[in-house]
Design a protein around this motif. Structure first.
Motif, short mmCIF file in Angstrom:
data_model
loop_
_atom_site.label_atom_id
_atom_site.label_comp_id
_atom_site.label_asym_id
_atom_site.label_seq_id
_atom_site.Cartn_x
_atom_site.Cartn_y
_atom_site.Cartn_z
N ILE A 141 -15.73 -82.66 -28.71
CA ILE A 141 -15.54 -83.12 -30.08
C ILE A 141 -14.71 -84.40 -30.10
N ASN A 142 -13.67 -84.46 -29.30
CA ASN A 142 -12.82 -85.65 -29.25
C ASN A 142 -13.62 -86.88 -28.84
N ASN A 143 -14.56 -86.71 -27.93
CA ASN A 143 -15.32 -87.84 -27.39
C ASN A 143 -16.62 -88.11 -28.15
N LEU A 144 -16.94 -87.28 -29.11
CA LEU A 144 -18.20 -87.40 -29.84
C LEU A 144 -18.17 -88.61 -30.76
N THR A 145 -19.20 -89.41 -30.72
CA THR A 145 -19.35 -90.52 -31.65
C THR A 145 -20.06 -90.02 -32.90
N LEU A 146 -19.36 -90.04 -34.02
CA LEU A 146 -19.94 -89.55 -35.27
C LEU A 146 -20.65 -90.69 -35.98
N THR A 147 -21.97 -90.62 -36.03
CA THR A 147 -22.74 -91.59 -36.79
C THR A 147 -22.70 -91.20 -38.27
N PRO A 188 -23.78 -83.22 -26.96
CA PRO A 188 -22.59 -82.98 -26.12
C PRO A 188 -21.88 -81.66 -26.41
N VAL A 189 -21.97 -81.19 -27.64
CA VAL A 189 -21.38 -79.90 -27.99
C VAL A 189 -22.35 -78.76 -27.70
N ASP A 229 -5.29 -88.92 -34.23
CA ASP A 229 -6.25 -89.88 -33.72
C ASP A 229 -6.98 -89.33 -32.52
N GLN A 230 -6.48 -88.23 -31.96
CA GLN A 230 -7.10 -87.62 -30.79
C GLN A 230 -6.89 -86.12 -30.82
N LEU A 231 -7.79 -85.40 -30.15
CA LEU A 231 -7.65 -83.96 -29.95
C LEU A 231 -7.32 -83.72 -28.49
N ASP A 232 -6.22 -83.05 -28.24
CA ASP A 232 -5.76 -82.78 -26.88
C ASP A 232 -6.14 -81.35 -26.49
N ARG A 287 -8.58 -89.96 -37.44
CA ARG A 287 -9.91 -89.47 -37.06
C ARG A 287 -10.08 -87.99 -37.37
N PHE A 288 -8.98 -87.24 -37.31
CA PHE A 288 -9.06 -85.80 -37.47
C PHE A 288 -8.02 -85.33 -38.47
N ASN A 289 -8.41 -84.43 -39.36
CA ASN A 289 -7.47 -83.74 -40.24
C ASN A 289 -7.43 -82.27 -39.85
N THR A 290 -6.23 -81.72 -39.76
CA THR A 290 -6.07 -80.35 -39.32
C THR A 290 -5.12 -79.61 -40.25
N VAL A 291 -5.32 -78.29 -40.34
CA VAL A 291 -4.45 -77.47 -41.17
C VAL A 291 -4.42 -76.06 -40.61
N ALA A 292 -3.23 -75.47 -40.58
CA ALA A 292 -3.04 -74.06 -40.22
C ALA A 292 -2.70 -73.29 -41.48
N ILE A 293 -3.45 -72.26 -41.77
CA ILE A 293 -3.28 -71.47 -42.99
C ILE A 293 -2.92 -70.04 -42.61
N ALA A 294 -1.69 -69.64 -42.89
CA ALA A 294 -1.28 -68.24 -42.74
C ALA A 294 -1.60 -67.52 -44.04
#
Length: 370
Positions: A141-147, A188-189, A229-232, A287-294
């Motif tokens: 996912i980190n390396n995927l080019t999103l058209t 790639p996925v 900006d990146q997923l580790d 590039r990425f938005n993330t959220v943790a929901i308890a």
């Protein structure tokens, strides 16, 4: 306050302020057209818009704020004004990204995109991956080019009652009706080999149904978000371990609806409009938005729920690849700084706040009163 009216050629739509996303999507589908909206059916159209408005179709058309043509707004003075790029250029800029600070939007006019029925939808669905595939999935996912037709989501969630088994779920999206093209784009996925593949063409009025679980009313939902900006892969392994431990420790019936979510969209169209085009600050960096929901019912779990979700946010921030912390306002917890939300626009926004709302009547969330 939820009337929806298309013009004769279905290229514009007027939406009243009480309209929710599902109502607008259903109306657009019935008129063989599309409107750029957020992804959750139960969210108010204006709430999503005023914070920026990420959308699955933004690769083709930009943010929601890039597709609004005019806003009817009640100002703090009580005046009702029609705001456009030419009538009130500063207010127009501020409303699109920090709008909750400046007034009450009673209606808006958006662009609409007539679409042939056979193409009015998207290829999408759930891909379930095994635990030992996680690092490969995150790296892909980190390396995927999103058209422009693409978006992709990563979830940690459980299977629900009765087992509440944690699962790694990838949800690809490809606008239009071309399965072969979509599968090639996400090769790639897909080539990692999901344990199950639920992808299929889905009509536009059903595209958001995968997010309906977030619309269930009741209980306590503590959300901590961040942008990257990146997923580790190592970070996402640590978060997976903490997610499964959280569910194991407190039990599926108590916290099994808790979720970790990542969203990624094609940003090309949004970037072309330029960072200064609206008050949303992060169109060219996040590039990425993330959220943790308890998600839980027992008030006694407030402390561990906040600690768990807050720690996940710290994992993201520490490996984000960004120079500063950044958070999409609609994913924010509330303890972020103004700079985390509005970036370098804080000074200009505060100046305009002094003009349009000096007594801070509109200051519920991340107020700009200084």
């Amino acid at each position: 306050m939820n009337t929806i009216t298309f013009n004769d050629n279905r290229t514009q739509v007027q939406v009243e302020g009480g309209t929710i996303i599902s109502e607008l999507v259903d109306a657009a589908y019935a008129n063989n057209t599309q409107v750029v909206t957020a992804n959750c059916n139960c969210v108010g159209v204006m709430g999503a818009l005023l914070g920026g408005g990420y959308s699955r179709m933004m690769g083709e058309r930009g943010f929601m704020v890039d597709n609004v043509l005019s806003l009817r707004v009640v100002l703090a003075s009580g005046e009702l004004v029609d705001v456009t790029p030419t009538s009130h250029p500063d207010l127009w800029w501020a409303l699109r990204g920090a709008g909750a600070n400046f007034g009450i939007v009673t209606s808006a006019v958006f662009r609409a995109f007539p679409t042939a029925p056979a193409q009015n939808g998207a290829w999408l669905g759930s891909l379930i991956f095994a635990d030992d595939q996680l690092e490969d999935v995150v790296a892909a996912i980190n390396n995927l080019t999103l058209t422009s037709k693409m978006a992709i989501f990563l979830y940690y969630a459980t299977t629900g009652a009765p087992d509440y088994t944690p699962a790694i779920i990838v949800f690809p999206f490809y606008l239009g009706n071309n399965t072969a093209e979509a599968r090639q784009a996400f090769a790639p996925v897909l080539d990692i080999g999901p344990e199950s593949d639920g992808t299929t063409f889905t009509p536009y009025n059903e595209v958001n149904e995968g997010s309906d679980s977030f619309c269930v009313a009741g209980n306590r939902k503590v959300s901590y978000g961040a942008a990257e900006d990146q997923l580790d892969p190592a970070t996402w392994r640590a978060i997976w371990n903490e997610y499964t431990s959280f569910v194991d420790r407190y039990g599926g019936e108590a916290v099994g609806n808790s979720t970790v979510l990542m969203e990624a969209y094609s940003l090309g169209t949004a970037e072309q409009l330029g960072d200064s085009s609206s008050a949303y600050a992060w169109r060219s960096t996040n590039r990425f938005n993330t959220v943790a929901i308890a998600w839980y019912a027992d008030q006694g779990l407030d402390a561990p729920a906040n600690a768990w979700a807050g720690q996940i946010r710290e994992h993201w921030r520490s490996t984000s690849g960004l120079q500063t912390n950044a958070t999409y306002i609609n994913f924010a917890f509330g303890d972020e700084t103004l700079e985390d939300i509005y970036g370098g626009n804080v000074g200009r926004l505060q100046q305009l706040k002094g003009v349009y709302d000096p007594d801070n009547h509109f200051g519920q969330f991340f107020p700009l009163d200084g």
